[in-house]
Design an enzyme around this catalytic site. Structure first.
Site, mmCIF file in Angstrom:
data_model
loop_
_atom_site.group_PDB
_atom_site.id
_atom_site.type_symbol
_atom_site.label_atom_id
_atom_site.label_comp_id
_atom_site.label_asym_id
_atom_site.label_seq_id
_atom_site.Cartn_x
_atom_site.Cartn_y
_atom_site.Cartn_z
ATOM 1 C CG ASP A 1 -45.598 -11.022 -39.990
ATOM 2 O OD1 ASP A 1 -44.429 -11.389 -40.184
ATOM 3 O OD2 ASP A 1 -46.280 -10.441 -40.867
ATOM 4 C CG ASP B 1 -41.448 -7.275 -43.369
ATOM 5 O OD1 ASP B 1 -41.128 -6.167 -42.938
ATOM 6 O OD2 ASP B 1 -40.621 -8.124 -43.748
HETATM 7 P P1 B16 Z 1 -35.642 -10.049 -46.195
HETATM 8 P P2 B16 Z 1 -42.123 -11.229 -42.169
HETATM 9 C C1 B16 Z 1 -40.825 -11.483 -44.517
HETATM 10 O O1 B16 Z 1 -41.026 -10.825 -43.301
HETATM 11 C C2 B16 Z 1 -41.593 -10.821 -45.636
HETATM 12 O O2 B16 Z 1 -42.991 -10.997 -45.452
HETATM 13 C C3 B16 Z 1 -41.217 -11.424 -46.960
HETATM 14 O O3 B16 Z 1 -41.889 -10.761 -48.014
HETATM 15 C C4 B16 Z 1 -39.693 -11.308 -47.152
HETATM 16 O O4 B16 Z 1 -39.290 -11.914 -48.374
HETATM 17 C C5 B16 Z 1 -39.013 -11.996 -45.988
HETATM 18 O O5 B16 Z 1 -39.418 -11.378 -44.769
HETATM 19 C C6 B16 Z 1 -37.500 -11.915 -46.085
HETATM 20 O O6 B16 Z 1 -37.131 -10.582 -45.934
HETATM 21 O O7 B16 Z 1 -35.413 -10.072 -47.659
HETATM 22 O O8 B16 Z 1 -35.697 -8.656 -45.594
HETATM 23 O O9 B16 Z 1 -34.708 -10.973 -45.429
HETATM 24 O O10 B16 Z 1 -43.466 -11.068 -42.828
HETATM 25 O O11 B16 Z 1 -41.801 -12.642 -41.729
HETATM 26 O O12 B16 Z 1 -41.875 -10.203 -41.094
HETATM 27 MG MG MG Z 2 -45.837 -10.454 -42.896
#
Ligand code: B16
Ligand code: MG
Length: 232
Positions: free
Chosen positions: A12, A14
């Site tokens: 993953d 984030d």
């Molecule tokens: P964005 P991951 C996710 O990333 C985040 O954990 C989540 O908090 C966020 O809302 C989502 O990406 C969408 O992100 O707004 O930048 O498109 O944990 O899957 O890497």
């Molecule tokens: Mg994450």
């Protein structure tokens, strides 16, 4: 141990590679405040790994305001949150890669095992570039390549597929409950980073505890248990 027993490792982004999960929280909290909804870090656990619009819906439900806005208004709110989030990304550098991650990637690559990235973020490529990791992964699946967000298995299954890996012989690493559900629905071995990820097959509190030798041992124990289950 024979490393050929592992087809791939999918990370993953984030919250595992870097702490952008916290920036997402700060940006959502600011946006929520503007419509008089308070969110805290406990609530934020439910947003991790969830797509942008689905996160907004959860926040509106939290404030009991899910019927108060039109789609256009909601899109404007999500865009505002994203602009705020992107301000944080401007300061992101390779120094923001979480402890233990580069060592883990190096140890996996050293054994010739392909690595993938599975992030539902539409900002994934910006984040990878800022961290100077744009060429680190053999395949990156981001929001542009999947229809369904975590906890659906699509994103981890797509990563395994593109890495020519059998999911049942692959490892996923996640910091979010939705992400662990996605990995388990893919029938992969789930490594959880965080102390509330009860569905993980193996859990650590923080990335600095991600030790490749330990992960391999835990993975082999899990595989052996699966073999026993099949034999019965
Ligand atoms: P964005 P991951 C996710 O990333 C985040 O954990 C989540 O908090 C966020 O809302 C989502 O990406 C969408 O992100 O707004 O930048 O498109 O944990 O899957 O890497
Ligand atoms: Mg994450």
């Amino acid at each position: 141990m024979d490393e050929k027993f592992i087809d791939s490792v999918v990370f993953d982004l984030d919250g595992v590679i870097t702490d952008t999960a916290h920036y997402h929280f700060l940006a959502w909290r600011e946006m929520a405040r503007e419509i008089s909804i308070d969110i805290d870090e406990v609530f934020n656990e439910r947003l991790k790994g969830v797509s942008r619009m689905a996160s907004l819906e959860l926040i509106l439900q939290q404030g009991n305001r899910q019927k108060d806005f039109t789609l256009i208004e909601k899109e404007a709110m999500a865009e505002k949150k994203n602009l705020h989030y992107c301000q944080f990304l401007k300061g992101l550098t390779a120094k923001d890669i979480l402890p233990g991650i580069m060592e883990l990637i190096a140890a996996i690559k050293n054994e010739g095992i392909p690595i993938g990235l599975a992030s539902v973020s539409r900002n994934a490529s910006t984040v990878l570039k800022a961290l100077q990791l744009e060429n680190a992964f053999d395949y990156v699946v981001d929001a542009s390549k999947v229809k369904k967000s975590k906890p659906d298995p699509e994103i981890f299954l797509t990563a395994c597929n593109r890495l020519a890996a059998n999911p049942n012989r692959s490892i996923g690493i996640e910091d979010a409950s939705a992400g662990i559900d996605s990995i388990k629905a893919s029938e992969m071995f789930a490594v959880g980073v965080g102390n509330t990820l009860y569905k993980s097959d193996y859990q650590v509190d923080a990335t600095k505890q991600l030790n490749w030798e330990v992960i391999k041992t835990e993975y082999m124990n899990w595989r052996n248990q699966q073999t026993v289950k099949v034999m019965h």
